[in-house]
Design a protein around this motif. Structure first.
Motif, PDB file in Angstrom:
ATOM      1  N   LEU A 134       0.871  -2.698 -18.372  1.00 48.53           N
ATOM      2  CA  LEU A 134       0.763  -3.931 -17.526  1.00 48.53           C
ATOM      3  C   LEU A 134      -0.789  -4.187 -17.001  1.00 48.53           C
ATOM      4  N   SER A 135      -1.537  -3.213 -17.157  1.00 52.72           N
ATOM      5  CA  SER A 135      -3.144  -3.268 -16.753  1.00 52.72           C
ATOM      6  C   SER A 135      -3.747  -4.127 -17.841  1.00 52.72           C
ATOM      7  N   ALA A 136      -3.391  -4.204 -18.992  1.00 50.70           N
ATOM      8  CA  ALA A 136      -3.670  -5.135 -20.110  1.00 50.70           C
ATOM      9  C   ALA A 136      -3.384  -6.651 -19.873  1.00 50.70           C
ATOM     10  N   LEU A 137      -2.609  -7.110 -19.117  1.00 44.30           N
ATOM     11  CA  LEU A 137      -2.285  -8.271 -18.700  1.00 44.30           C
ATOM     12  C   LEU A 137      -3.202  -9.024 -17.784  1.00 44.30           C
ATOM     13  N   GLU A 138      -4.340  -8.321 -17.314  1.00 42.79           N
ATOM     14  CA  GLU A 138      -5.326  -8.628 -16.428  1.00 42.79           C
ATOM     15  C   GLU A 138      -4.600  -9.356 -15.066  1.00 42.79           C
ATOM     16  N   GLU A 139      -3.601  -9.083 -14.601  1.00 45.05           N
ATOM     17  CA  GLU A 139      -3.133  -9.645 -13.206  1.00 45.05           C
ATOM     18  C   GLU A 139      -3.128  -8.626 -12.144  1.00 45.05           C
ATOM     19  N   PRO A 140      -3.217  -8.830 -10.972  1.00 42.59           N
ATOM     20  CA  PRO A 140      -3.056  -7.989  -9.918  1.00 42.59           C
ATOM     21  C   PRO A 140      -1.804  -7.205  -9.964  1.00 42.59           C
ATOM     22  N   LEU A 141      -1.771  -5.763  -9.725  1.00 43.13           N
ATOM     23  CA  LEU A 141      -0.745  -4.781  -9.830  1.00 43.13           C
ATOM     24  C   LEU A 141      -0.444  -4.258  -8.381  1.00 43.13           C
ATOM     25  N   VAL A 142       0.689  -4.480  -7.932  1.00 47.78           N
ATOM     26  CA  VAL A 142       1.129  -3.835  -6.815  1.00 47.78           C
ATOM     27  C   VAL A 142       2.068  -3.321  -6.637  1.00 47.78           C
ATOM     28  N   ALA A 143       2.251  -1.963  -6.102  1.00 46.50           N
ATOM     29  CA  ALA A 143       3.485  -0.940  -6.186  1.00 46.50           C
ATOM     30  C   ALA A 143       3.928  -0.409  -4.938  1.00 46.50           C
ATOM     31  N   GLN A 144       5.166  -0.328  -4.778  1.00 46.55           N
ATOM     32  CA  GLN A 144       5.908   0.302  -3.817  1.00 46.55           C
ATOM     33  C   GLN A 144       6.325   1.679  -4.296  1.00 46.55           C
ATOM     34  N   VAL A 145       5.930   2.868  -3.877  1.00 41.00           N
ATOM     35  CA  VAL A 145       6.428   4.031  -4.122  1.00 41.00           C
ATOM     36  C   VAL A 145       6.930   4.868  -3.096  1.00 41.00           C
ATOM     37  N   ARG A 146       7.614   5.979  -3.534  1.00 46.90           N
ATOM     38  CA  ARG A 146       8.320   6.735  -2.615  1.00 46.90           C
ATOM     39  C   ARG A 146       7.223   7.255  -1.611  1.00 46.90           C
ATOM     40  N   PRO A 147       7.530   7.533  -0.524  1.00 48.14           N
ATOM     41  CA  PRO A 147       6.190   7.860   0.470  1.00 48.14           C
ATOM     42  C   PRO A 147       5.539   9.088  -0.095  1.00 48.14           C
ATOM     43  N   PHE A 148       6.371  10.402  -0.559  1.00 53.17           N
ATOM     44  CA  PHE A 148       5.589  11.525  -0.771  1.00 53.17           C
ATOM     45  C   PHE A 148       4.652  11.384  -2.225  1.00 53.17           C
ATOM     46  N   LEU A 149       4.622  10.218  -2.874  1.00 59.61           N
ATOM     47  CA  LEU A 149       3.889  10.077  -3.908  1.00 59.61           C
ATOM     48  C   LEU A 149       2.771   8.977  -3.729  1.00 59.61           C
ATOM     49  N   ARG A 150       2.633   8.606  -2.661  1.00 59.07           N
ATOM     50  CA  ARG A 150       1.388   7.608  -2.127  1.00 59.07           C
ATOM     51  C   ARG A 150      -0.004   8.341  -2.428  1.00 59.07           C
ATOM     52  N   ALA A 151      -0.110   9.522  -1.866  1.00 55.37           N
ATOM     53  CA  ALA A 151      -1.360  10.244  -2.147  1.00 55.37           C
ATOM     54  C   ALA A 151      -1.819  10.383  -3.600  1.00 55.37           C
ATOM     55  N   LEU A 152      -0.808  10.668  -4.421  1.00 50.72           N
ATOM     56  CA  LEU A 152      -0.969  10.885  -5.813  1.00 50.72           C
ATOM     57  C   LEU A 152      -1.171   9.549  -6.395  1.00 50.72           C
ATOM     58  N   CYS A 153      -0.697   8.540  -6.093  1.00 48.18           N
ATOM     59  CA  CYS A 153      -0.929   7.145  -6.685  1.00 48.18           C
ATOM     60  C   CYS A 153      -2.206   6.853  -6.198  1.00 48.18           C
ATOM     61  N   GLU A 154      -2.578   7.003  -5.063  1.00 49.35           N
ATOM     62  CA  GLU A 154      -4.188   6.650  -4.671  1.00 49.35           C
ATOM     63  C   GLU A 154      -5.119   7.232  -5.297  1.00 49.35           C
ATOM     64  N   LEU A 155      -4.886   8.462  -5.832  1.00 51.17           N
ATOM     65  CA  LEU A 155      -6.113   9.478  -6.573  1.00 51.17           C
ATOM     66  C   LEU A 155      -5.781   9.129  -8.021  1.00 51.17           C
ATOM     67  N   ASP A 156      -4.603   8.581  -8.500  1.00 55.23           N
ATOM     68  CA  ASP A 156      -4.475   8.695  -9.994  1.00 55.23           C
ATOM     69  C   ASP A 156      -4.243   7.301 -10.569  1.00 55.23           C
ATOM     70  N   CYS A 157      -4.182   6.345  -9.657  1.00 56.96           N
ATOM     71  CA  CYS A 157      -3.589   5.007 -10.265  1.00 56.96           C
ATOM     72  C   CYS A 157      -4.656   4.043  -9.750  1.00 56.96           C
ATOM     73  N   ARG A 158      -5.978   4.003 -10.272  1.00 57.75           N
ATOM     74  CA  ARG A 158      -7.014   3.164 -10.156  1.00 57.75           C
ATOM     75  C   ARG A 158      -6.495   1.680 -10.254  1.00 57.75           C
ATOM     76  N   GLY A 159      -7.089   0.972  -9.196  1.00 61.48           N
ATOM     77  CA  GLY A 159      -6.802  -0.527  -9.146  1.00 61.48           C
ATOM     78  C   GLY A 159      -5.521  -1.047  -9.029  1.00 61.48           C
ATOM     79  N   LEU A 160      -4.540  -0.064  -8.601  1.00 63.86           N
ATOM     80  CA  LEU A 160      -3.266  -0.374  -8.166  1.00 63.86           C
ATOM     81  C   LEU A 160      -3.340  -0.337  -6.746  1.00 63.86           C
ATOM     82  N   ARG A 161      -2.638  -1.453  -6.092  1.00 64.24           N
ATOM     83  CA  ARG A 161      -2.723  -1.630  -4.814  1.00 64.24           C
ATOM     84  C   ARG A 161      -1.196  -1.117  -4.198  1.00 64.24           C
TER      85      ARG A 161
END
Length: 72
Positions: free
Chosen positions: A37-64
């Motif tokens: 999906l990053s290859a589409l060059e559109e803004p990516l927004v995600a809603q994740v389970r609360p215990f995964l938020r910190a992991l996503c903030e560190l591991d998923c660059r450019g994901l809001r």
């Protein structure tokens, strides 16, 4: 336009692999859905389970990340 990534109630069927990562970060071949999906060059927004938020903030660059209350 933004692309919204989320997990529905069927994510439980993907355990144990989704116990430590969001479903969109599961490896399929050599890619993650997030990579494709990053290859589409559109803004990516995600809603994740609360215990995964910190992991996503560190591991998923450019994901809001959005909270449970408000989606863009």
């Amino acid at each position: 336009m933004s692309i919204l990534l989320f997990e529905d109630s069927a994510v439980a069927q993907l355990t144990p692999i989704t116990s430590a990562r969001p479903a969109f970060c599961i490896t399929a071949g050599s890619f993650h859905l997030l990579d494709l999906l990053s290859a589409l060059e559109e803004p990516l927004v995600a809603q994740v389970r609360p215990f995964l938020r910190a992991l996503c903030e560190l591991d998923c660059r450019g994901l809001r990340l959005v909270g449970d209350v408000s989606l863009p």
